[in-house]
Design an enzyme around this catalytic site. Structure first.
Site, mmCIF file in Angstrom:
data_model
loop_
_atom_site.group_PDB
_atom_site.id
_atom_site.type_symbol
_atom_site.label_atom_id
_atom_site.label_comp_id
_atom_site.label_asym_id
_atom_site.label_seq_id
_atom_site.Cartn_x
_atom_site.Cartn_y
_atom_site.Cartn_z
ATOM 1 N N TYR A 27 0.801 -1.248 -0.054
ATOM 2 C CA TYR A 27 0.000 -0.127 -0.021
ATOM 3 C C TYR A 27 0.932 1.131 0.159
ATOM 4 O O TYR A 27 0.515 2.143 -0.807
ATOM 5 C CB TYR A 27 -0.845 -0.033 1.375
ATOM 6 C CG TYR A 27 -1.525 1.268 1.557
ATOM 7 C CD1 TYR A 27 -2.566 1.885 0.630
ATOM 8 C CD2 TYR A 27 -1.021 1.955 2.695
ATOM 9 C CE1 TYR A 27 -3.137 3.283 0.837
ATOM 10 C CE2 TYR A 27 -1.818 3.245 3.085
ATOM 11 C CZ TYR A 27 -2.794 3.976 2.186
ATOM 12 O OH TYR A 27 -3.250 4.915 2.301
ATOM 13 N N PRO A 80 1.212 15.143 2.969
ATOM 14 C CA PRO A 80 0.028 14.531 3.653
ATOM 15 C C PRO A 80 -0.100 12.999 3.141
ATOM 16 O O PRO A 80 -0.110 12.687 1.727
ATOM 17 C CB PRO A 80 -1.035 15.375 3.278
ATOM 18 C CG PRO A 80 -0.633 15.944 1.907
ATOM 19 C CD PRO A 80 0.714 16.303 1.972
ATOM 20 N N ALA A 82 -2.019 9.041 4.596
ATOM 21 C CA ALA A 82 -3.086 8.794 5.478
ATOM 22 C C ALA A 82 -2.561 7.775 6.377
ATOM 23 O O ALA A 82 -1.620 7.218 6.036
ATOM 24 C CB ALA A 82 -4.319 8.137 4.474
ATOM 25 N N SER A 109 -3.098 14.859 6.905
ATOM 26 C CA SER A 109 -4.139 14.479 6.033
ATOM 27 C C SER A 109 -5.305 14.576 6.749
ATOM 28 O O SER A 109 -5.401 14.358 7.840
ATOM 29 C CB SER A 109 -3.745 13.011 5.621
ATOM 30 O OG SER A 109 -4.960 12.635 4.982
ATOM 31 N N TYR A 132 -9.832 16.312 1.337
ATOM 32 C CA TYR A 132 -10.316 15.948 0.228
ATOM 33 C C TYR A 132 -11.843 16.493 -0.009
ATOM 34 O O TYR A 132 -12.083 16.800 1.233
ATOM 35 C CB TYR A 132 -10.308 14.265 0.137
ATOM 36 C CG TYR A 132 -9.104 13.444 0.130
ATOM 37 C CD1 TYR A 132 -8.386 13.475 -1.321
ATOM 38 C CD2 TYR A 132 -8.591 13.061 1.022
ATOM 39 C CE1 TYR A 132 -7.309 13.036 -1.472
ATOM 40 C CE2 TYR A 132 -7.395 12.153 0.676
ATOM 41 C CZ TYR A 132 -6.713 12.223 -0.351
ATOM 42 O OH TYR A 132 -5.421 11.573 -0.382
ATOM 43 N N THR A 158 -6.576 18.678 -1.797
ATOM 44 C CA THR A 158 -6.039 17.758 -3.076
ATOM 45 C C THR A 158 -6.956 17.795 -4.175
ATOM 46 O O THR A 158 -8.412 17.418 -3.901
ATOM 47 C CB THR A 158 -5.641 16.310 -2.444
ATOM 48 O OG1 THR A 158 -4.794 16.531 -1.563
ATOM 49 C CG2 THR A 158 -5.435 15.292 -3.486
ATOM 50 N N LYS A 235 -3.327 20.806 -4.149
ATOM 51 C CA LYS A 235 -2.430 20.141 -4.548
ATOM 52 C C LYS A 235 -2.902 19.099 -5.658
ATOM 53 O O LYS A 235 -3.775 18.560 -5.533
ATOM 54 C CB LYS A 235 -2.097 19.167 -3.148
ATOM 55 C CG LYS A 235 -1.257 18.057 -3.376
ATOM 56 C CD LYS A 235 -1.040 17.254 -1.943
ATOM 57 C CE LYS A 235 0.148 16.293 -2.132
ATOM 58 N NZ LYS A 235 -0.468 14.871 -2.747
ATOM 59 N N HIS A 259 0.315 12.776 -7.140
ATOM 60 C CA HIS A 259 -0.091 11.952 -5.897
ATOM 61 C C HIS A 259 0.844 10.675 -5.753
ATOM 62 O O HIS A 259 0.442 9.470 -5.368
ATOM 63 C CB HIS A 259 -1.365 11.543 -6.242
ATOM 64 C CG HIS A 259 -2.217 11.125 -4.974
ATOM 65 N ND1 HIS A 259 -3.290 12.217 -4.628
ATOM 66 C CD2 HIS A 259 -2.413 10.340 -4.042
ATOM 67 C CE1 HIS A 259 -3.931 11.769 -3.587
ATOM 68 N NE2 HIS A 259 -3.447 10.843 -3.137
ATOM 69 N N ARG A 262 -0.054 7.696 -7.761
ATOM 70 C CA ARG A 262 -1.022 6.659 -7.438
ATOM 71 C C ARG A 262 -2.385 7.253 -7.777
ATOM 72 O O ARG A 262 -3.355 6.511 -7.603
ATOM 73 C CB ARG A 262 -1.154 6.902 -5.776
ATOM 74 C CG ARG A 262 0.242 6.252 -5.029
ATOM 75 C CD ARG A 262 0.393 6.734 -3.471
ATOM 76 N NE ARG A 262 -0.512 6.265 -2.613
ATOM 77 C CZ ARG A 262 -0.367 5.074 -2.167
ATOM 78 N NH1 ARG A 262 0.491 4.351 -2.309
ATOM 79 N NH2 ARG A 262 -1.190 4.603 -1.600
ATOM 80 N N ARG A 294 14.242 11.926 -3.040
ATOM 81 C CA ARG A 294 14.725 10.780 -2.148
ATOM 82 C C ARG A 294 16.240 11.298 -1.925
ATOM 83 O O ARG A 294 16.752 10.387 -1.051
ATOM 84 C CB ARG A 294 15.015 9.589 -3.204
ATOM 85 C CG ARG A 294 13.513 8.922 -3.328
ATOM 86 C CD ARG A 294 12.660 8.713 -2.362
ATOM 87 N NE ARG A 294 11.200 8.026 -2.743
ATOM 88 C CZ ARG A 294 10.208 8.663 -2.626
ATOM 89 N NH1 ARG A 294 10.091 10.317 -2.649
ATOM 90 N NH2 ARG A 294 9.010 8.260 -3.104
#
Length: 364
Positions: A27, A80, A82, A109, A132, A158, A235, A259, A262, A294
């Site tokens: 996930y 953010p 979850a 989030s 959201y 978002t 965002k 995102h 995603r 990164r």
């Protein structure tokens, strides 16, 4: 933390993968579709070589910055994400402690697994609140009012999620949030679907189709801005067209983001979308980058293109899984230290020295 020293974000990633359950790890690390955009977020940075300058006094480098009135130790923040309790029992409370210890921004989030109050109580750094757009505007309004009352300094809406993308790892795993972890700042009944596991489907994908409002348009931003005096950022912006509309609608900032790969697969890498958004904004508001950062050199490249700051999501969860608050602090500290090294080795000791000539040859 693991016995071996964790010296870079890749070390934290490997250690977190050993600690977390396979479905949770999928996930966190997965993207949508064929994960083309997920991979592109990383590979795009490699196409941007730096042009260092030398014989510059770099004994002292200054990373400090100010973002919408918040003083930061470095232009780096927590994106953010979850359900931080998936990574550590203390969840977002530990993340807030770690971000505060690092002197950096945290964007919380709306799907946080700890209360906005508990997060604010331990935060020593600035907090923003991500939203959201829910079908139930009464609940959305209540979250906004609560966040403002608790001292959250900005809202981050978002906009790239009218529905959740097809995340095949989650579908194959029948991923659902464990029953003891929930988005505690929202109604329990609203979150019930997130715990409903079925093989071949994602509980979070089903939940988003039920609860996220896909009818959201630019006209709706006036309602949100009318609720609060807090600055509102968007965002998920990836194009000049949307960037211009955002400015026209009075946003306080933009986060260039896909995102984390995603949502729409084959969307551009965030760093590739950044220049056209910056050109369209033309300095009217700060522009942040979220996606694929990164290393400190990644952050430096985004800053050289014109970003005001970068946000990181997955790496913070890796740090959280490895060591709670101290792990988050260490991940953010590694990025800041790498950024400082890159600035020194590039001959750019202050953020104001970091500009496009670090990446491209000056014209003329």
């Amino acid at each position: 933390m693991d016995g071996a020293p964790l010296l870079c974000l890749a070390d934290f990633e490997a250690a977190a993968g050993r600690r977390l359950p396979p479905d949770v790890w999928d996930y966190i690390r997965g993207g949508s579709g064929e994960e083309l955009t997920l991979a592109g977020n990383r590979s795009a940075f490699a196409r941007l070589p730096l042009r260092p300058r030398f014989l510059v006094d770099v004994e002292t480098c200054d990373l400090t910055t100010n973002l919408l009135g918040a003083s930061l130790s470095a232009p780096i923040g927590v994106a953010p994400t979850a359900f931080h309790r998936l990574a550590h029992p203390d969840g977002e409370v530990a993340t807030a402690r770690g971000a505060g210890d690092a002197g950096q921004l945290m964007v919380v989030s709306i799907l946080a697994s700890r209360s906005l109050k508990d997060i604010a109580a331990v935060a020593s750094g600035p907090l923003w609140l991500q939203l959201y757009w829910l079908r139930r505007r009464d609940l959305l309004a209540e979250v906004v009012r609560q966040g403002e009352a608790l001292g959250y300094r900005a809202l981050v809406l978002t906009v790239d999620t009218p529905r959740v993308g097809r995340r095949l790892r989650d579908r194959r795993n029948g991923f659902a949030v464990p029953p003891d972890i929930t988005a505690v700042n929202l109604d329990d009944a609203m979150m019930a679907t997130t715990h409903d596991a079925h093989t071949g489907t994602s509980a979070l994908e089903r939940h988003a189709r039920e609860q996220f409002d896909p009818t959201l348009t630019w006209a709706d931003l006036a309602w949100l801005r009318g609720l609060t005096g807090l600055p509102v950022l968007l965002k998920g912006v990836l194009t000049a067209e949307d960037a211009r509309l955002a400015v026209e609608h009075g946003v306080a900032g933009i986060v260039v983001s896909n995102h984390g790969g995603r949502q729409l697969d084959a969307a551009p890498a965030a760093i590739d979308a950044l220049p056209e958004v910056l050109d369209a904004v033309a300095g009217h508001c700060p522009v942040l980058l979220d996606g694929g950062v990164r290393t400190g050199t990644d952050a430096l490249k985004a800053l050289a293109l014109g970003a005001s700051a970068v946000l990181v999501g997955r790496p913070v969860l890796w740090g959280l899984a490895c060591g709670g608050a101290s792990g988050v602090r260490d991940v953010l500290g590694v990025l800041a230290a790498e950024l400082e090294d890159a600035m020194a080795l590039s001959g750019r000791p202050r953020l104001r020295d970091v500009d496009a000539t670090l990446l491209t040859r000056p014209s003329g």
